[in-house]
Scaffold this motif. Structure first.
Motif, mmCIF file in Angstrom:
data_model
loop_
_atom_site.group_PDB
_atom_site.id
_atom_site.type_symbol
_atom_site.label_atom_id
_atom_site.label_comp_id
_atom_site.label_asym_id
_atom_site.label_seq_id
_atom_site.Cartn_x
_atom_site.Cartn_y
_atom_site.Cartn_z
ATOM 1 N N ALA A 189 0.837 -1.194 0.000
ATOM 2 C CA ALA A 189 0.000 0.000 0.000
ATOM 3 C C ALA A 189 0.878 1.253 0.000
ATOM 4 C CB ALA A 189 -0.918 -0.001 1.224
ATOM 5 N N TRP A 190 1.971 1.210 0.751
ATOM 6 C CA TRP A 190 2.949 2.290 0.774
ATOM 7 C C TRP A 190 3.496 2.535 -0.636
ATOM 8 C CZ3 TRP A 190 7.561 2.031 4.776
ATOM 9 C CH2 TRP A 190 8.514 3.017 4.471
ATOM 10 N N VAL A 191 3.953 1.464 -1.286
ATOM 11 C CA VAL A 191 4.519 1.571 -2.639
ATOM 12 C C VAL A 191 3.473 2.086 -3.613
ATOM 13 C CG1 VAL A 191 5.539 0.289 -4.559
ATOM 14 C CG2 VAL A 191 6.200 -0.258 -2.203
ATOM 15 N N LEU A 192 2.295 1.499 -3.567
ATOM 16 C CA LEU A 192 1.238 1.869 -4.512
ATOM 17 C C LEU A 192 0.781 3.308 -4.288
ATOM 18 C CD1 LEU A 192 -0.565 0.844 -6.776
ATOM 19 C CD2 LEU A 192 -2.200 0.067 -5.046
ATOM 20 N N ALA A 193 0.694 3.742 -3.033
ATOM 21 C CA ALA A 193 0.255 5.106 -2.737
ATOM 22 C C ALA A 193 1.211 6.132 -3.337
ATOM 23 C CB ALA A 193 0.148 5.304 -1.225
ATOM 24 N N TYR A 194 2.514 5.902 -3.194
ATOM 25 C CA TYR A 194 3.470 6.851 -3.761
ATOM 26 C C TYR A 194 3.513 6.761 -5.279
ATOM 27 C CZ TYR A 194 5.374 9.151 0.321
ATOM 28 O OH TYR A 194 5.519 9.951 1.428
ATOM 29 N N CYS A 195 3.213 5.599 -5.842
ATOM 30 C CA CYS A 195 3.068 5.510 -7.296
ATOM 31 C C CYS A 195 1.924 6.389 -7.770
ATOM 32 C CB CYS A 195 2.833 4.064 -7.724
ATOM 33 S SG CYS A 195 4.297 3.003 -7.662
ATOM 34 N N VAL A 196 0.804 6.331 -7.069
ATOM 35 C CA VAL A 196 -0.365 7.141 -7.421
ATOM 36 C C VAL A 196 -0.045 8.628 -7.269
ATOM 37 C CG1 VAL A 196 -2.726 7.736 -6.755
ATOM 38 C CG2 VAL A 196 -2.025 5.336 -6.858
ATOM 39 N N VAL A 197 0.657 8.991 -6.190
ATOM 40 C CA VAL A 197 1.022 10.392 -5.971
ATOM 41 C C VAL A 197 1.888 10.908 -7.114
ATOM 42 C CG1 VAL A 197 2.371 11.962 -4.514
ATOM 43 C CG2 VAL A 197 0.800 10.334 -3.467
ATOM 44 N N MET A 198 2.903 10.140 -7.487
ATOM 45 C CA MET A 198 3.809 10.601 -8.545
ATOM 46 C C MET A 198 3.145 10.566 -9.920
ATOM 47 S SD MET A 198 7.593 9.278 -7.339
ATOM 48 C CE MET A 198 7.110 7.651 -6.719
ATOM 49 N N LEU A 199 2.253 9.612 -10.154
ATOM 50 C CA LEU A 199 1.501 9.604 -11.407
ATOM 51 C C LEU A 199 0.557 10.806 -11.477
ATOM 52 C CD1 LEU A 199 0.694 5.797 -11.791
ATOM 53 C CD2 LEU A 199 2.248 7.168 -13.200
ATOM 54 N N SER A 200 -0.017 11.186 -10.339
ATOM 55 C CA SER A 200 -0.854 12.387 -10.294
ATOM 56 C C SER A 200 -0.027 13.626 -10.601
ATOM 57 C CB SER A 200 -1.503 12.521 -8.912
ATOM 58 O OG SER A 200 -2.324 11.405 -8.621
ATOM 59 N N ALA A 201 1.221 13.646 -10.109
ATOM 60 C CA ALA A 201 2.111 14.773 -10.411
ATOM 61 C C ALA A 201 2.406 14.822 -11.913
ATOM 62 C CB ALA A 201 3.413 14.629 -9.619
ATOM 63 N N PHE A 202 2.525 13.653 -12.544
ATOM 64 C CA PHE A 202 2.723 13.626 -13.997
ATOM 65 C C PHE A 202 1.499 14.172 -14.724
ATOM 66 C CE2 PHE A 202 6.054 10.126 -13.594
ATOM 67 C CZ PHE A 202 7.091 10.978 -13.935
ATOM 68 N N GLY A 241 12.551 12.145 -2.567
ATOM 69 C CA GLY A 241 12.318 11.672 -1.205
ATOM 70 C C GLY A 241 11.304 10.545 -1.178
ATOM 71 N N MET A 242 10.252 10.672 -1.982
ATOM 72 C CA MET A 242 9.249 9.614 -2.070
ATOM 73 C C MET A 242 9.855 8.330 -2.633
ATOM 74 S SD MET A 242 6.010 11.821 -3.523
ATOM 75 C CE MET A 242 5.369 13.230 -2.604
ATOM 76 N N ILE A 243 10.709 8.479 -3.658
ATOM 77 C CA ILE A 243 11.339 7.310 -4.261
ATOM 78 C C ILE A 243 12.266 6.632 -3.265
ATOM 79 C CG2 ILE A 243 12.986 6.570 -6.022
ATOM 80 C CD1 ILE A 243 11.757 8.737 -7.850
ATOM 81 N N LEU A 244 13.092 7.418 -2.572
ATOM 82 C CA LEU A 244 14.018 6.853 -1.589
ATOM 83 C C LEU A 244 13.258 6.129 -0.484
ATOM 84 C CD1 LEU A 244 16.812 6.437 -0.412
ATOM 85 C CD2 LEU A 244 16.658 8.715 0.635
ATOM 86 N N ALA A 245 12.189 6.758 0.009
ATOM 87 C CA ALA A 245 11.386 6.130 1.060
ATOM 88 C C ALA A 245 10.786 4.815 0.577
ATOM 89 C CB ALA A 245 10.283 7.088 1.510
ATOM 90 N N THR A 246 10.289 4.814 -0.648
ATOM 91 C CA THR A 246 9.643 3.625 -1.188
ATOM 92 C C THR A 246 10.646 2.517 -1.463
ATOM 93 O OG1 THR A 246 8.019 5.102 -2.203
ATOM 94 C CG2 THR A 246 7.988 2.825 -2.918
#
Length: 225
Positions: A41-54, A74-79
């Motif tokens: 869920a952590w990985v998927l949530a940050y994927c959604v956040v970064m895709l939204s930024a795109f 920072g999101m990538i490093l955390a993930t």
């Protein structure tokens, strides 16, 4: 102590360590499954956040500033910390020490990202400052980024408190759940690759990204625009 007594004590210590590292109870298995999918869920949530930024970048035409990109990093490093734990669990070699290392890596990433978010919030904190970019639900993206970092910090703290009972357990190889896990992993890899390509096009042949980018420097440099 008698040598036989020492041997018995050593066997007890080894058995207790094995139980801690690899708990067998049903409750432990349930917690293991929950923590395993919590990491997804952590990985998927940050994927959604970064895709939204795109989406905001390519569809709405709002280009990310250097601080915005640092928050993505920072999101990538955390993930990557979460991904490390997932991969160890899938290989069946995850221990409490490796789990703690992954969570620690994730914590470093969110702390780095949160510090950048706070810096960007401070730059636009004065009354009348419109902020950078259009707000979403009355908050700018860097404020939302800080909120996500804070949520992950709390998650990491809770997971550390649950150790060792909450050691993630991967589903059996070849199962439907295992395939879902694989899809999420590859989605994250694709998002990371897309961010690398995006920053190359944004910066072009320059040492740093412009403070207020208005286009893709690489294209302008190659076409002489």
């Amino acid at each position: 102590l008698h040598p036989r007594s020492e041997l018995l004590m050593a066997e007890i210590v080894v058995e207790e360590t094995r139980i801690i590292e690899d708990p067998q109870g049903d409750g432990s298995r349930l917690w293991g499954a929950l923590t395993y999918w919590g990491l997804h869920a952590w990985v998927l949530a940050y994927c959604v956040v970064m895709l939204s930024a795109f989406f905001i970048q390519f569809v709405m035409g709002e280009f990310p500033c250097p601080l915005c990109m640092l928050q993505r990093y920072g999101m990538i490093l955390a993930t990557l910390g979460a991904l490390l734990v997932i991969m160890q669990a899938r290989r069946g070699v995850l221990t409490t020490a490796r789990y703690a290392q992954g969570l620690g890596m994730g914590l470093v990433g969110v702390l780095a990202g949160a510090s950048v978010s706070i810096r960007q919030i401070e730059l636009h904190i004065l009354p009348g400052d419109p902020g950078y970019g259009e707000p979403f639900l009355r908050l700018h993206l860097y404020t939302w980024a800080f909120i996500t970092f804070a949520i992950v910090m709390i998650y990491v703290g809770v997971m550390l408190m649950l150790m060792p009972r909450g050691i993630p357990r991967a589903p059996a190889a070849g199962s439907s759940a295992h395939k879902v896990s694989t899809v999420i992993i590859w989605l994250f890899i694709g998002v990371v690759a897309a961010n690398v390509i995006a920053i190359i096009f944004l910066e072009g042949f320059a040492a740093v990204l412009p403070d207020d980018p208005t286009g893709y420097n690489l294209i302008d440099q190659l076409t002489g625009g």
